[in-house]
Design a protein around this motif. Structure first.
Motif, mmCIF file in Angstrom:
data_model
loop_
_atom_site.group_PDB
_atom_site.id
_atom_site.type_symbol
_atom_site.label_atom_id
_atom_site.label_comp_id
_atom_site.label_asym_id
_atom_site.label_seq_id
_atom_site.Cartn_x
_atom_site.Cartn_y
_atom_site.Cartn_z
ATOM 1 N N ALA A 151 40.616 38.277 37.461
ATOM 2 C CA ALA A 151 41.311 37.387 36.532
ATOM 3 C C ALA A 151 42.628 36.961 37.177
ATOM 4 O O ALA A 151 43.326 37.780 37.780
ATOM 5 C CB ALA A 151 41.584 38.091 35.212
ATOM 6 N N PHE A 152 42.936 35.676 37.062
ATOM 7 C CA PHE A 152 44.156 35.098 37.631
ATOM 8 C C PHE A 152 44.974 34.481 36.499
ATOM 9 O O PHE A 152 44.398 33.894 35.575
ATOM 10 C CB PHE A 152 43.788 34.040 38.672
ATOM 11 N N ASP A 153 46.312 34.602 36.597
ATOM 12 C CA ASP A 153 47.138 34.197 35.454
ATOM 13 C C ASP A 153 47.485 32.704 35.484
ATOM 14 O O ASP A 153 48.647 32.322 35.308
ATOM 15 C CB ASP A 153 48.399 35.073 35.345
ATOM 16 N N ASP A 154 46.461 31.900 35.705
ATOM 17 C CA ASP A 154 46.577 30.444 35.611
ATOM 18 C C ASP A 154 45.167 29.906 35.372
ATOM 19 O O ASP A 154 44.277 30.117 36.201
ATOM 20 C CB ASP A 154 47.157 29.875 36.910
ATOM 21 N N GLY A 155 44.994 29.222 34.245
ATOM 22 C CA GLY A 155 43.662 28.706 33.914
ATOM 23 C C GLY A 155 43.135 27.715 34.928
ATOM 24 O O GLY A 155 41.926 27.485 35.022
ATOM 25 N N ALA A 156 44.025 27.113 35.709
ATOM 26 C CA ALA A 156 43.611 26.099 36.683
ATOM 27 C C ALA A 156 43.280 26.699 38.047
ATOM 28 O O ALA A 156 42.892 25.981 38.963
ATOM 29 C CB ALA A 156 44.705 25.046 36.838
ATOM 30 N N PHE A 157 43.444 28.037 38.193
ATOM 31 C CA PHE A 157 43.122 28.668 39.481
ATOM 32 C C PHE A 157 41.643 28.472 39.801
ATOM 33 O O PHE A 157 40.791 28.457 38.925
ATOM 34 C CB PHE A 157 43.418 30.178 39.424
ATOM 35 N N SER A 158 41.335 28.333 41.087
ATOM 36 C CA SER A 158 39.957 28.347 41.550
ATOM 37 C C SER A 158 39.874 29.175 42.811
ATOM 38 O O SER A 158 40.833 29.221 43.599
ATOM 39 C CB SER A 158 39.465 26.929 41.844
ATOM 40 N N GLU A 159 38.732 29.830 43.015
ATOM 41 C CA GLU A 159 38.507 30.583 44.254
ATOM 42 C C GLU A 159 38.613 29.681 45.482
ATOM 43 O O GLU A 159 38.779 30.155 46.599
ATOM 44 C CB GLU A 159 37.118 31.242 44.205
ATOM 45 N N GLU A 160 38.476 28.362 45.280
ATOM 46 C CA GLU A 160 38.627 27.425 46.395
ATOM 47 C C GLU A 160 40.094 27.266 46.810
ATOM 48 O O GLU A 160 40.382 26.663 47.832
ATOM 49 C CB GLU A 160 38.070 26.045 46.012
#
Ligand code: MN
Ligand code: MN
Length: 392
Positions: free
Chosen positions: A160-169
């Motif tokens: 889980a990353f603390d930004d909804g716009a994060f992507s593994e890319e």
């Protein structure tokens, strides 16, 4: 009603509101979501979509495993957290490794199955290495480079990353960094010849097989004993589950895992049980369903309420401060992770609030008899007990 007879799966309730459905239809999906096909009469108005299944995502296949993600792109209301589900393959001689990398966002992880060896270097230049088996967590702060590699049995985990716009890319990869620096600069930086620089990979590795890790002791920095842990990993045995009437809840937040800025409740609900009516003052809730079958109603301003069903592999989300419950509607134990992009887990229990108010004030609002008000529970219940649907 003009001549309609309900058949199994039709969008029609017991009072024959609604009608039969000739299709086109995906009847398996419709049956998985009975509270969407036939919403409770208390549902009203519209809410954004609050569910997205990892089973509906695009999977990126790699030589050493796979990955898929649910971000703001899939679930637009989820602005505070995005989630990645990743598999790193098992092997006696080679296992899957997530390439060395770093990123802007803080990273929180829960090991679902198997085990991984993780490494992270801190700002003092100290290397931290640990093994993370199923049920354990890690937290890697923004910008600190880290690695994840499966042990021999492989592993699968949720990030889980603390930004909804994060992507593994959007991570910074070791191979990608070096592939985009002039070769003579790399040679100067490390004191290497051009022949050595030629050995470096030309393309990103991302998830690939590498030699299976040996005993943890072999990878630990000098002087560190196996089992001494790190500030960046959390062993679930360090936590204290709270036993509730209908299940149990384990909170992992800044109070027991000081480095984390993402808090979590691991919620287990026995058949018939229900996470009590509550809300969270400090942040949106981002849920990952690990097992079982659930329904949740979310209530918001303007008399709006909508009910969703959740299965294992689903992501749910609850806007900050909106009222909700999560009920186990299956015959097996239901488990989910509730995540918040805040260091502290916070909630308000509806029952506790009512129980502690002056009774006359509660009576004036809800018309309840005195003895019913007197029996309201002053302690947070977290998970209440109930009769499974199959036994009703
Ligand atoms: Mn990462
Ligand atoms: Mn909640």
């Amino acid at each position: 009603m003009p001549g309609e007879t309900k058949r199994t799966g039709d969008p029609m309730d017991g009072s024959l509101r609604g009608g039969t459905e000739d299709g086109p239809r995906d009847i398996m999906r419709e049956r998985e979501h009975p509270d969407m096909m036939v919403p409770p009469v208390t549902d009203s108005g519209t809410l954004p979509n609050l569910r997205f299944s990892f089973s509906d995502t695009h999977v990126k296949l790699c030589d050493g495993g796979w990955t898929r993600e649910v971000t703001e792109r899939e679930l637009p209301v989820a602005k505070t957290i995005s989630g990645v589900n990743m598999r790193l393959n098992p092997g006696e001689t080679m296992t899957g490794v997530r390439e060395l990398h770093w990123h802007l966002e803080n990273e929180w992880a829960y090991m679902i199955s198997g085990a991984a060896r993780v490494t992270i270097i801190d700002l003092e230049g100290t290397m931290h290495v640990d093994d993370v088996p199923a049920g354990d967590l890690w937290f890697f702060p923004t910008g600190l480079p880290h690695s994840i590699q499966a042990l021999a049995d492989g592993c699968e985990f949720l990030l889980a990353f603390d930004d909804g716009a994060f992507s593994e890319e959007y991570t910074l990869l070791l191979s990608d960094f070096l592939a985009h620096i002039p070769p003579e600069v790399i040679a100067k930086n490390f004191g290497w010849s051009q022949e050595i620089v030629e050995l470096l990979p030309k393309d990103e590795l991302y998830i690939f097989p590498a030699l299976t890790p040996g005993p943890l002791a072999d990878d630990l920095p000098r002087g560190v004993e196996p089992g001494s842990g790190t500030p960046y990993t959390f062993h679930i045995s360090q936590a204290s589950p709270v036993d509730c009437p209908g299940g149990r809840v384990t909170v992992i937040d800044g109070s027991n895992f000081p480095i984390t800025t993402i808090s979590c409740a691991v919620v287990e609900v026995d058949p018939g049980g229900m996470r009590e009516l509550h809300w969270h003052p400090n942040n949106d809730e981002w849920q990952f369903f690990l097992a079982g079958y659930a329904r949740m109603t979310v209530f918001n301003t303007g008399s709006v309420a909508r009910t969703f069903n959740y299965l294992a592999g689903d992501v749910g989300t609850v806007p900050r401060a909106t009222g909700h419950y999560v009920e186990n509607i299956g015959d097996t134990r239901m488990r989910y992770l509730a995540l918040f992009a805040s260091p502290q887990f916070q909630e308000v229990s509806l029952q506790q609030w009512l129980a502690k108010l002056p009774p006359a004030l509660v009576k004036a609002h809800l018309n309840l008899p005195d003895d019913v008000i007197a029996k309201l529970k002053k302690d947070r219940q977290l998970v209440v007990a109930g009769t499974p649907r199959s036994e009703r």
